[in-house]
Design an enzyme around this catalytic site. Structure first.
Site, PDB file in Angstrom:
ATOM      1  N   SER A 184     -81.827  -7.306  33.320  1.00 56.12           N
ATOM      2  CA  SER A 184     -82.651  -6.632  34.310  1.00 56.12           C
ATOM      3  C   SER A 184     -82.937  -7.579  35.482  1.00 56.12           C
ATOM      4  O   SER A 184     -81.993  -8.006  36.160  1.00 56.12           O
ATOM      5  CB  SER A 184     -83.928  -6.113  33.644  1.00 56.12           C
ATOM      6  OG  SER A 184     -84.577  -5.177  34.468  1.00 56.12           O
ATOM      7  N   ASP A 244     -80.590   4.436  30.341  1.00 58.05           N
ATOM      8  CA  ASP A 244     -81.558   3.463  30.860  1.00 58.05           C
ATOM      9  C   ASP A 244     -82.441   4.162  31.888  1.00 58.05           C
ATOM     10  O   ASP A 244     -81.956   4.668  32.901  1.00 58.05           O
ATOM     11  CB  ASP A 244     -80.774   2.315  31.491  1.00 58.05           C
ATOM     12  CG  ASP A 244     -81.634   1.146  31.916  1.00 58.05           C
ATOM     13  OD1 ASP A 244     -82.753   1.379  32.404  1.00 58.05           O
ATOM     14  OD2 ASP A 244     -81.163   0.004  31.773  1.00 58.05           O
ATOM     15  N   HIS A 264     -82.903   0.584  28.099  1.00 55.43           N
ATOM     16  CA  HIS A 264     -83.153  -0.698  28.768  1.00 55.43           C
ATOM     17  C   HIS A 264     -83.700  -1.755  27.812  1.00 55.43           C
ATOM     18  O   HIS A 264     -84.015  -2.872  28.237  1.00 55.43           O
ATOM     19  CB  HIS A 264     -84.174  -0.447  29.901  1.00 55.43           C
ATOM     20  CG  HIS A 264     -84.179  -1.496  30.982  1.00 55.43           C
ATOM     21  ND1 HIS A 264     -83.121  -1.676  31.852  1.00 55.43           N
ATOM     22  CD2 HIS A 264     -85.118  -2.415  31.355  1.00 55.43           C
ATOM     23  CE1 HIS A 264     -83.410  -2.658  32.703  1.00 55.43           C
ATOM     24  NE2 HIS A 264     -84.608  -3.125  32.420  1.00 55.43           N
TER      25      HIS A 264
END
Lengths: 283, 283
Positions: free
Chosen positions: A151, A227, A260
């Site tokens: 991320s 995600d 995620h």
């Protein structure tokens, strides 16, 4: 440079350690984690280890990856050290923000140029210079480095790797923020840390950097299709288009059903470690 | 019996889920986690899955094992579901204690007989009866069960397995409390939950139960030699002596340098899953 051992735990016949040290670059006390694979068998023929630097995402410390990714198993098998910094400068004297996506826990792996951030928020220099110098002095590392992250940390890995192909053998990212100049997380962070001149953001935007890259490091990106941040924040399609325009081969793998979380990382970390091993361990 | 899905995350091509439900046994709302391995390939020949029940230690919820043990990788490969209950009844109306080793987070997998505990603290019945009935009704499980756990949960796994050899195929434990009648954690918990008559503790003490066991389930115990609780709380040597006296074969493996943490579990969980698979998957 003084390192203070915070904890040391045997794992997969290697050792997972946590250290505290004063960072000159960040002008504050920092923690980082390191995993050292089992050395016994290696000492005879090759005492020096390559290292994968792992950069974590928003709100994380070094502990999330250490505890949740399960990376030590393959790192032990392959003989790769893991170096895991925190995600920002820390401490009461360090500027902060009440939101999770700015300030402490949200350093974005850049060197800030605006107040109140510029004094401490220099994670780019810390990860690129101070931390490798420190760990390569203190541990049996051979100076071969790969870089990876998740991320915000995926963004950091791409930016650090693309700007410093002489320093890293390979880059990988899970669910990276691919075009921070054009997403809410990135625009908020960059306007705060770097100011509002957008041309100054380009040095920290992988989709811009890849356009000008002259040396092509191997890049692997893993992205889950479920995600929740995919469309709004991550935008791998922008990086993909920029890479194709620049004729830079980037392997972007989309995985149906994955989100995620660290469960996604745990599922594919073996693949990422094997990917880096091909370059880190090359004779 | 109503199950409320709290979260569902793809992992290792299977799915890690968390549920909330009202437990009649415990008279409170409980959470548990379940990992279901990928079914696609199995559906043709064997749609029903065996399950490993994992019991966690003091202060834990279902999330510690789910996030830190890395068990899903092998569970997915072997085709074993993981069922992960919480460690005690929960809620504002449930009796508690200010210490970490009594009350919520410290149910010790027994049925309490003393106030203020006896109304809600019935984890033995919950894990043995209500939870298997619930998950075997709601998920594609075949009723084959193994049981494992860590520390207080290792005690729970040994007690539940030794007392119910018809319900479980095999037992394993990491760093279990082997003789709770004679260690500070166990004496505190048992005197509170069960009262001070020590003969009533024997039904929850693996080292006593193993003496009277008529059926011998396979048992694997892993213990780290650098475990800070080894001498004071865990006492595997007492269980070993009792097992030898009773001619009950128990495999107790001591691992040099390992401590009480989830890094120890992560290192050897593959071995434990393969151990259980030998019995769970036997035709």
């Amino acid at each position: 440079m003084t390192l203070e051992l915070v904890s040391s735990t045997k794992a997969f016949d290697g050792v997972q350690q946590r250290y505290r040290h004063f960072s000159e670059t960040l002008d504050c006390t920092m923690h980082f984690a390191i995993f050292l694979p089992p050395m016994a068998e290696r000492m005879d023929r090759e005492p020096q280890l390559p290292a994968l630097y792992w950069l974590s995402g928003l709100t994380c410390t070094d502990e999330n990856f250490s505890q949740k990714a399960g990376a030590q198993r393959m790192a032990a098998e392959l003989g790769i050290a893991l170096v895991i910094p925190d995600t920002s400068p820390r401490g009461e004297q360090v500027a902060d923000d009440e939101n999770y996506d700015l300030g402490q826990g949200a350093g974005f792996y850049l060197n800030a140029t605006r107040d109140p951030w510029q004094h401490h928020y220099r994670m780019y220099d810390y990860v690129l210079e101070e931390l490798p110098a420190l760990v390569e002095q203190q541990f049996p590392l051979n100076g071969r480095r790969a870089i990876a992250g998740h991320s915000m940390g995926g963004h950091g890995a791409l930016v650090l790797g693309l700007r410093n192909p002489d320093r890293f053998s390979s880059i990988s990212a899970f669910s990276p923020i691919c075009n921070p100049s054009d997403c809410p997380w990135g625009e908020k962070a960059f306007s705060s840390y770097l100011g509002t001149k957008r041309e100054e953001w380009e040095a920290y935007d992988a989709s811009r950097l890849i356009e000008g890259a002259t040396e092509h490091l191997p890049i692997l990106i893993s992205q889950g299709d479920d995600d929740e941040f995919l469309q709004r924040e991550l935008k791998p399609q922008v990086l993909q288009a920029a890479a194709e325009a620049a004729d830079y081969p980037v392997k972007i793998e989309h995985h149906a059903g994955y989100d995620h979380s660290y469960y996604f990382i745990a599922t594919f970390i073996e693949q990422h470690l094997r990917f880096h091993a091909d370059f880190l361990l090359k004779p």
